[in-house]
Design a protein around this motif. Structure first.
Motif, PDB file in Angstrom:
ATOM      1  N   TYR A   1       6.649  76.752 162.778  1.00 20.71           N
ATOM      2  CA  TYR A   1       5.762  77.773 162.243  1.00 20.71           C
ATOM      3  C   TYR A   1       5.837  77.925 160.727  1.00 20.71           C
ATOM      4  O   TYR A   1       4.845  78.240 160.085  1.00 20.71           O
ATOM      5  CB  TYR A   1       6.081  79.129 162.873  1.00 20.71           C
ATOM      6  CG  TYR A   1       5.604  79.258 164.291  1.00 20.71           C
ATOM      7  CD1 TYR A   1       4.252  79.373 164.584  1.00 20.71           C
ATOM      8  CD2 TYR A   1       6.508  79.266 165.358  1.00 20.71           C
ATOM      9  CE1 TYR A   1       3.804  79.494 165.889  1.00 20.71           C
ATOM     10  CE2 TYR A   1       6.059  79.396 166.663  1.00 20.71           C
ATOM     11  CZ  TYR A   1       4.714  79.498 166.921  1.00 20.71           C
ATOM     12  OH  TYR A   1       4.263  79.611 168.212  1.00 20.71           O
ATOM     13  N   ARG A   2       7.010  77.757 160.167  1.00 21.50           N
ATOM     14  CA  ARG A   2       7.206  78.074 158.752  1.00 21.50           C
ATOM     15  C   ARG A   2       7.862  76.902 158.040  1.00 21.50           C
ATOM     16  O   ARG A   2       8.876  76.367 158.496  1.00 21.50           O
ATOM     17  CB  ARG A   2       8.086  79.315 158.624  1.00 21.50           C
ATOM     18  CG  ARG A   2       8.579  79.613 157.213  1.00 21.50           C
ATOM     19  CD  ARG A   2       9.504  80.818 157.175  1.00 21.50           C
ATOM     20  NE  ARG A   2      10.072  81.020 155.855  1.00 21.50           N
ATOM     21  CZ  ARG A   2      11.313  80.682 155.495  1.00 21.50           C
ATOM     22  NH1 ARG A   2      12.143  80.131 156.385  1.00 21.50           N
ATOM     23  NH2 ARG A   2      11.746  80.910 154.272  1.00 21.50           N
ATOM     24  N   GLN A   3       7.261  76.491 156.916  1.00 23.86           N
ATOM     25  CA  GLN A   3       7.819  75.433 156.092  1.00 23.86           C
ATOM     26  C   GLN A   3       7.897  75.942 154.649  1.00 23.86           C
ATOM     27  O   GLN A   3       6.885  76.201 154.024  1.00 23.86           O
ATOM     28  CB  GLN A   3       6.951  74.176 156.151  1.00 23.86           C
ATOM     29  CG  GLN A   3       6.787  73.633 157.563  1.00 23.86           C
ATOM     30  CD  GLN A   3       5.889  72.414 157.621  1.00 23.86           C
ATOM     31  OE1 GLN A   3       6.155  71.411 156.974  1.00 23.86           O
ATOM     32  NE2 GLN A   3       4.826  72.500 158.413  1.00 23.86           N
ATOM     33  N   GLN A   4       9.126  76.104 154.169  1.00 23.88           N
ATOM     34  CA  GLN A   4       9.365  76.524 152.791  1.00 23.88           C
ATOM     35  C   GLN A   4      10.026  75.349 152.085  1.00 23.88           C
ATOM     36  O   GLN A   4      11.016  74.790 152.566  1.00 23.88           O
ATOM     37  CB  GLN A   4      10.263  77.767 152.753  1.00 23.88           C
ATOM     38  CG  GLN A   4      10.400  78.417 151.397  1.00 23.88           C
ATOM     39  CD  GLN A   4      11.539  77.870 150.559  1.00 23.88           C
ATOM     40  OE1 GLN A   4      12.421  77.168 151.060  1.00 23.88           O
ATOM     41  NE2 GLN A   4      11.533  78.173 149.278  1.00 23.88           N
ATOM     42  N   TYR A   5       9.467  74.945 150.951  1.00 19.31           N
ATOM     43  CA  TYR A   5       9.895  73.675 150.346  1.00 19.31           C
ATOM     44  C   TYR A   5      10.008  73.843 148.837  1.00 19.31           C
ATOM     45  O   TYR A   5       9.167  74.502 148.210  1.00 19.31           O
ATOM     46  CB  TYR A   5       8.859  72.594 150.681  1.00 19.31           C
ATOM     47  CG  TYR A   5       9.417  71.196 150.718  1.00 19.31           C
ATOM     48  CD1 TYR A   5      10.318  70.818 151.705  1.00 19.31           C
ATOM     49  CD2 TYR A   5       9.035  70.253 149.772  1.00 19.31           C
ATOM     50  CE1 TYR A   5      10.821  69.533 151.749  1.00 19.31           C
ATOM     51  CE2 TYR A   5       9.537  68.958 149.804  1.00 19.31           C
ATOM     52  CZ  TYR A   5      10.429  68.606 150.794  1.00 19.31           C
ATOM     53  OH  TYR A   5      10.939  67.337 150.840  1.00 19.31           O
ATOM     54  N   ASN A   6      11.030  73.195 148.253  1.00 23.49           N
ATOM     55  CA  ASN A   6      11.286  73.381 146.830  1.00 23.49           C
ATOM     56  C   ASN A   6      12.006  72.156 146.292  1.00 23.49           C
ATOM     57  O   ASN A   6      13.223  72.068 146.360  1.00 23.49           O
ATOM     58  CB  ASN A   6      12.124  74.646 146.626  1.00 23.49           C
ATOM     59  CG  ASN A   6      12.456  74.905 145.168  1.00 23.49           C
ATOM     60  OD1 ASN A   6      12.054  74.149 144.296  1.00 23.49           O
ATOM     61  ND2 ASN A   6      13.193  75.959 144.918  1.00 23.49           N
ATOM     62  N   ILE A   7      11.237  71.205 145.774  1.00 17.90           N
ATOM     63  CA  ILE A   7      11.848  70.029 145.151  1.00 17.90           C
ATOM     64  C   ILE A   7      11.321  69.804 143.742  1.00 17.90           C
ATOM     65  O   ILE A   7      11.610  68.773 143.129  1.00 17.90           O
ATOM     66  CB  ILE A   7      11.591  68.751 145.979  1.00 17.90           C
ATOM     67  CG1 ILE A   7      10.089  68.435 146.012  1.00 17.90           C
ATOM     68  CG2 ILE A   7      12.166  68.859 147.368  1.00 17.90           C
ATOM     69  CD1 ILE A   7       9.768  67.058 146.539  1.00 17.90           C
ATOM     70  N   TRP A   8      10.574  70.756 143.199  1.00 19.53           N
ATOM     71  CA  TRP A   8       9.848  70.485 141.959  1.00 19.53           C
ATOM     72  C   TRP A   8      10.662  70.766 140.698  1.00 19.53           C
ATOM     73  O   TRP A   8      10.259  70.375 139.617  1.00 19.53           O
ATOM     74  CB  TRP A   8       8.538  71.276 141.947  1.00 19.53           C
ATOM     75  CG  TRP A   8       7.579  70.725 142.941  1.00 19.53           C
ATOM     76  CD1 TRP A   8       6.736  69.677 142.770  1.00 19.53           C
ATOM     77  CD2 TRP A   8       7.384  71.165 144.282  1.00 19.53           C
ATOM     78  NE1 TRP A   8       6.022  69.443 143.920  1.00 19.53           N
ATOM     79  CE2 TRP A   8       6.392  70.340 144.865  1.00 19.53           C
ATOM     80  CE3 TRP A   8       7.930  72.169 145.071  1.00 19.53           C
ATOM     81  CZ2 TRP A   8       5.948  70.497 146.174  1.00 19.53           C
ATOM     82  CZ3 TRP A   8       7.494  72.328 146.361  1.00 19.53           C
ATOM     83  CH2 TRP A   8       6.521  71.492 146.910  1.00 19.53           C
ATOM     84  N   TRP A   9      11.773  71.427 140.822  1.00 24.49           N
ATOM     85  CA  TRP A   9      12.735  71.604 139.717  1.00 24.49           C
ATOM     86  C   TRP A   9      12.080  72.130 138.447  1.00 24.49           C
ATOM     87  O   TRP A   9      12.004  71.499 137.403  1.00 24.49           O
ATOM     88  CB  TRP A   9      13.466  70.293 139.446  1.00 24.49           C
ATOM     89  CG  TRP A   9      14.571  70.331 138.422  1.00 24.49           C
ATOM     90  CD1 TRP A   9      14.834  69.356 137.507  1.00 24.49           C
ATOM     91  CD2 TRP A   9      15.553  71.330 138.217  1.00 24.49           C
ATOM     92  NE1 TRP A   9      15.920  69.695 136.748  1.00 24.49           N
ATOM     93  CE2 TRP A   9      16.380  70.908 137.158  1.00 24.49           C
ATOM     94  CE3 TRP A   9      15.814  72.554 138.809  1.00 24.49           C
ATOM     95  CZ2 TRP A   9      17.450  71.665 136.688  1.00 24.49           C
ATOM     96  CZ3 TRP A   9      16.885  73.306 138.334  1.00 24.49           C
ATOM     97  CH2 TRP A   9      17.677  72.858 137.297  1.00 24.49           C
ATOM     98  N   ILE A  10      11.524  73.322 138.568  1.00 27.20           N
ATOM     99  CA  ILE A  10      10.953  74.059 137.440  1.00 27.20           C
ATOM    100  C   ILE A  10       9.958  73.200 136.647  1.00 27.20           C
ATOM    101  O   ILE A  10      10.177  72.874 135.489  1.00 27.20           O
ATOM    102  CB  ILE A  10      12.042  74.619 136.518  1.00 27.20           C
ATOM    103  CG1 ILE A  10      13.101  75.380 137.319  1.00 27.20           C
ATOM    104  CG2 ILE A  10      11.436  75.569 135.497  1.00 27.20           C
ATOM    105  CD1 ILE A  10      14.157  76.039 136.484  1.00 27.20           C
ATOM    106  N   GLY A  11       8.896  72.812 137.298  1.00 22.71           N
ATOM    107  CA  GLY A  11       7.793  72.209 136.565  1.00 22.71           C
ATOM    108  C   GLY A  11       7.746  70.698 136.565  1.00 22.71           C
ATOM    109  O   GLY A  11       6.784  70.120 136.070  1.00 22.71           O
ATOM    110  N   ARG A  12       8.770  70.023 137.069  1.00 24.26           N
ATOM    111  CA  ARG A  12       8.692  68.562 137.135  1.00 24.26           C
ATOM    112  C   ARG A  12       7.792  68.174 138.306  1.00 24.26           C
ATOM    113  O   ARG A  12       8.252  67.729 139.350  1.00 24.26           O
ATOM    114  CB  ARG A  12      10.084  67.957 137.294  1.00 24.26           C
ATOM    115  CG  ARG A  12      10.955  68.180 136.058  1.00 24.26           C
ATOM    116  CD  ARG A  12      12.291  67.484 136.228  1.00 24.26           C
ATOM    117  NE  ARG A  12      13.154  67.748 135.084  1.00 24.26           N
ATOM    118  CZ  ARG A  12      14.414  67.330 134.997  1.00 24.26           C
ATOM    119  NH1 ARG A  12      14.945  66.655 135.980  1.00 24.26           N
ATOM    120  NH2 ARG A  12      15.134  67.594 133.937  1.00 24.26           N
TER     121      ARG A  12
END
Length: 915
Positions: A72-83
């Motif tokens: 149901y939920r996908q939270q994703y964070n690989i962008w490293w502040i603007g990259r």
């Protein structure tokens, strides 16, 4: 008659009125995340935390679950502040039902950026600064879902430096039966127009208003008085609440209380200030000073600080009556309070009592004084599901993880990787306002999240903790003000422990006719479950177990009137977190799913324990008093050469066997144990009760203030070896999880003196290992001084009773660097050792700020007599290890050899001596 339950997938997503329905027996909430398995704050480490295993295609697996279920939920964070461009090099792939080709294979940027139909807005979201992304489009899977990414994110850094940005949380439900669960496909994908309509009109009731009856009342309430605003008789459900308040000020906002009672109950199901119930909090927090003037709009509640209005659309069923009161606990008279109630009588929407739960909202305020490990923001018993959270904090570090424990498991079924990530944001977040998540301040100082389809389901109990982190320079945990919204059945929780098997205990094995084939090893391990940043050793247990590549089987007692059973198994995951097995009941294979375990093999030895649950539908168990369970090793992609087991708990979903309360501890006894420890033994008023789990707490104070957990036991005895010599301690045993719950009487003892004889031998200097020591040194334990943001993280071996420090100050590290302890003249570390065997010691020295230090290291016994040659260390800007062999209690002394500067030490490690 079949109960009505909440519907999975898109149909349930749009049926907000169905929220009160209790989920079917065997439905579980689970989550994959990139949390640090060592207990520290290295969440998102690509090798140790992000990647669960590398599959046969060479792809990096981040999610692997057997169905039937729904993501149901996908939270994703690989962008490293603007990259933003770098992560676009990788694709994300979704493999359904063991197919060789993925049904979804797209660039990550496009997937979360709403460029791939039907995963478009409002279900997808990508932060404008490319800090995080979310997706709420449901992906049901009938047999299995595996998710991979295709690029080594460690290589994305432009300059080759460390890239600490590979976080995710994937929350999903699994079902015991495969009814109504068909795997997602491109051809069957629907555009959920009704959900889009609801989400694009926050502030309006997302439910159908057909059949609603409206009641309106306007009153004046003087300060210190209250008014009953509505009394409704008969069966029905509150559908909406609208409130207007005049005058409107901060005093009334925080001190006008809403109380809601169901079915003539004496205790209110909701008893909260308007601020808390409608999504605000943190009255005394500086960052919340003007929050009453702002506007909040979520899918199901909110307020308008300019219009002085509030709304709630939680469906709230009742079966006899509903009563709503407003209490003016402020210093201000209310000249006009207008309340509009919309409710549905049973004829418009019926909620059978056996199928639905009452609505509750509970507030918790937690404040750490400096010694806390976590804030417990919610605790409840019974059967139900959590559907929402408002979270406010002050002086609280956002990197604290969420730990949610469900139905007595000692593994957090929901283990997050940062508070703002738990609330669908990243890098602190912002004041977004989305239908299901957002915040008036940011993702951790003032945030909310609704758990509509990803509800936290519990059948016996639930506890939600938020870890106190050191990140951000906080020396204490700070303050937390949280409201949890949930539904709870009027009936008692139906998950009852009916049997338990202690592997390695001959009596327990014989009583359960335990048999094993293909045994590969047997061992006694002392380890812990997932630890906290401020206490790596939060839940330590010693247990016996076996590994095998054949099968293990046993007879388990169950309730004949069961609606299915749950088997819980304690495994040791370190080095083998991917374990798969087929399960048989009385010779019949459970075809709904194999027992798939996909956790982190990189978990260190001191956090090796993992509780894993397997649901067996009633079609295999109904009408039986006992069943023979066989668990058969299954080779699979990424799996190890065997599986293992240390303990089994067998639960029945049953109405004819009421759950026993926690046993009462009696006859607690204390005595000096072997190896200078403290041995505790006790009895209970329920000696035949299976599978009980006792926790041992210790205090240095006669009034038992500031207790600390020192271990757990499945038996009626425990030895505490972590004691200082000639020191008085006070102990209590708890059958529940907390020291104040079902606790025993207090016993105390003064520990014995330790022998003063000690030896030490300097072996060599190691200049090549540097800070990458974790898999080379410390196999038995370590003391890491100010590594990263942590303060003196430790996982000590049993033979170290205690540690004392003299004349050191902390020098904190940073997110990617080592710190240490430092002294301007001479500092000491005393290791109290409770055995006489030889051990290996590593002393890690690092001139972390490149000041050209010069220092000497001496090792003596406790009388101060040197037991090893003095070592002088110069020029260790690239770090250095001094390796010793020692026995007995020793004191390590570091002396600064310069007129200026300091002497430093960054870690001690403990290992078995080389032959």
């Amino acid at each position: 008659m079949e109960k009505e339950h909440f519907t999975p997938g898109l149909p349930g997503m749009q049926d907000i009125a169905g929220l009160p329905f209790i989920h079917k027996e065997g439905t579980e909430t689970r989550q994959f995340s990139s949390h640090d398995p060592s207990g520290g704050n290295n969440d998102g480490n690509f090798t140790k935390s992000y990647t669960k295993y590398i599959d046969s295609n060479g792809e990096y697996v981040i999610f692997d679950a057997s169905g039937p279920g729904c993501l149901y939920r996908q939270q994703y964070n690989i962008w490293w502040i603007g990259r933003f461009k770098d992560p676009g090099k990788t694709h994300i792939k979704y493999y359904f039902d063991d197919e060789s080709s993925p049904r979804i294979d797209v660039p990550i940027n496009d997937f979360f950026g709403g460029k791939i139909s039907p995963f478009t807005a409002p279900f997808s979201f990508l932060d404008s600064s490319f800090r995080f992304g979310n997706l709420y489009y449901p992906l049901p899977f009938r047999k299995r879902l595996k998710i991979t990414t295709t690029y080594d994110l460690n290589r994305l850094s432009k300059d080759g430096s460390f890239y600490p940005a590979s976080w995710y949380q994937y929350t999903y439900l699994t079902y015991a039966k495969d009814t109504d669960v068909q795997s997602w496909s491109k051809t069957s994908a629907k555009a959920p127009d009704e959900v889009i309509r609801q989400w694009e009109n926050t502030g309006a009731d997302p439910k159908s208003e057909d059949g609603n009856i409206n009641l309106t009342k306007t009153v004046k309430i003087r300060a210190g008085e209250h008014a009953t605003m509505a009394e409704i008789k008969g069966e029905g459900a509150i559908a909406g609440i609208h409130l207007y308040l005049h005058p409107y000020n901060r005093d009334l906002f925080y001190h006008t209380h809403l109380r809601i009672y169901w079915d003539n109950a004496k205790t209110a199901a909701v008893d909260l200030p308007l601020s808390s119930f409608f999504g605000s909090g943190g009255e005394t927090y500086k960052n919340c000073e003007d929050i009453h003037t702002r506007t909040l709009k979520t899918l199901l509640y909110g307020y308008n600080g300019q219009a002085h209005t509030f709304y709630s659309y939680w469906p709230m069923p009742y079966w006899e009556s509903a009563r709503i009161e407003l209490w003016n606990d402020s210093q201000t008279n209310i000249d006009s309070l207008q309340l509009n109630i919309a409710y549905k009588p049973a004829g418009a929407r019926r909620y059978p009592r056996e199928s639905a739960g009452y609505f509750y909202a509970k507030r918790t305020i937690a404040q750490d004084t400096g010694k806390g490990t976590f804030a417990t923001v919610f605790r409840e018993n019974g059967s139900g599901h959590v559907v929402g959270l408002s979270f406010y904090s002050n002086n609280y570090a956002m990197d604290g993880d969420e730990f949610t424990y469900i139905d007595g498991s000692h593994t957090a079924q929901i283990h997050g990787d940062g508070t703002e990530d738990d609330h669908n944001q990243g890098w602190g977040g912002d004041a977004y306002q989305k239908p299901l998540w957002g915040g008036l301040i940011n993702g951790y100082q003032g945030a909310y999240r609704l758990y509509l389809n990803d509800a936290y389901i519990f059948n016996h109990d639930i506890k939600i903790n938020y870890e106190y982190s050191y990140v951000g320079g906080h020396d204490y945990g700070g303050q937390v003000d949280a409201v949890v919204y949930y539904y709870k059945s009027a009936l008692p929780g139906d998950l009852v422990l009916t049997d338990a098997l202690d592997i390695g205990d001959p009596k327990s094995e014989a009583a359960h006719d335990y048999k094993i084939s293909g045994k590969t090893w047997e061992d006694t391990k002392l380890s812990g479950y997932d630890g906290y940043e401020r206490n790596y050793e939060y839940d330590r247990v010693r247990d016996d177990g076996y590994g095998y590549n054949g099968s293990g089987e046993f007879v388990a007692r169950i309730s004949p009137d069961n609606k299915g059973i749950r088997i819980r198994r304690r495994i040791y995951r370190s080095g083998n977190g991917i374990q798969r097995a087929n399960v048989y009941v009385d010779g019949v294979k459970v075809t709904e799913r194999p027992w798939d375990i996909c956790t982190l093999s990189s978990a260190p030895y001191y956090q090796g324990w993992y509780d894993t649950d397997f649901e067996i539908p009633a079609s295999y168990t109904r009408g039986k008093h006992a069943v023979r369970i066989r668990i058969e090793y299954l080779k699979g992609d990424g799996s190890g050469a065997d599986i293992n087991a240390f303990y089994y708990w067998i639960y029945s979903y049953s109405g004819d066997m009421p759950a026993a309360g926690n046993p009462v501890i009696k006859n607690l006894r204390v005595a000096s144990g072997k190896d200078y420890g403290v041995r505790l033994s006790w009895e209970t008023d329920q000696p035949g009760l299976p599978g009980r789990y006792f926790r041992i707490f210790r205090s240095s104070n006669p009034d038992f203030s500031d207790p600390e957990p020192v271990g757990s036991s499945n038996t009626y005895n425990f030895t505490d070896k972590r004691v200082l010599p000639e020191t008085r301690y006070y102990y209590r045993i708890a059958a529940g999880p907390e020291p104040e719950q079902d606790r025993s009487q207090t016993v105390s003892i003064k520990t014995a003196a330790l022998p003063l004889h000690a030896t030490a031998q300097f072996l060599q200097t190691d200049t090549s290992t540097r800070e990458n020591w974790f898999w080379k040194y410390g196999s038995e334990g370590f003391l890491a001084f100010n590594f990263s943001f942590e303060r003196n993280a430790r996982a000590l071996p049993d033979y170290i009773s205690g540690v004392e420090y003299g004349n050191f100050e902390n020098h904190p590290g940073s997110f990617v660097s080592v710190g240490g302890l430092e002294t301007k003249d001479t500092g000491s570390i005393t290791l109290y050792v409770n055995d006489s065997r030889q051990h290996s010691l590593g002393v890690y020295l690092y001139d972390f700020d490149k000041k050209g230090r010069s220092q000497q290291i001496e090792i003596s016994d406790l009388k101060g007599n040197p037991v090893a040659p003095r070592q002088v260390v110069d020029d260790f800007k690239t770090s250095r290890w001094l390796l010793y062999r020692f026995s007995g209690s020793i004191r390590i002394r570091l002396t600064n050899r310069q007129d200026q500067g300091t002497a430093v030490i960054s870690a001690l490690t403990f290992d078995q001596p080389n032959p």
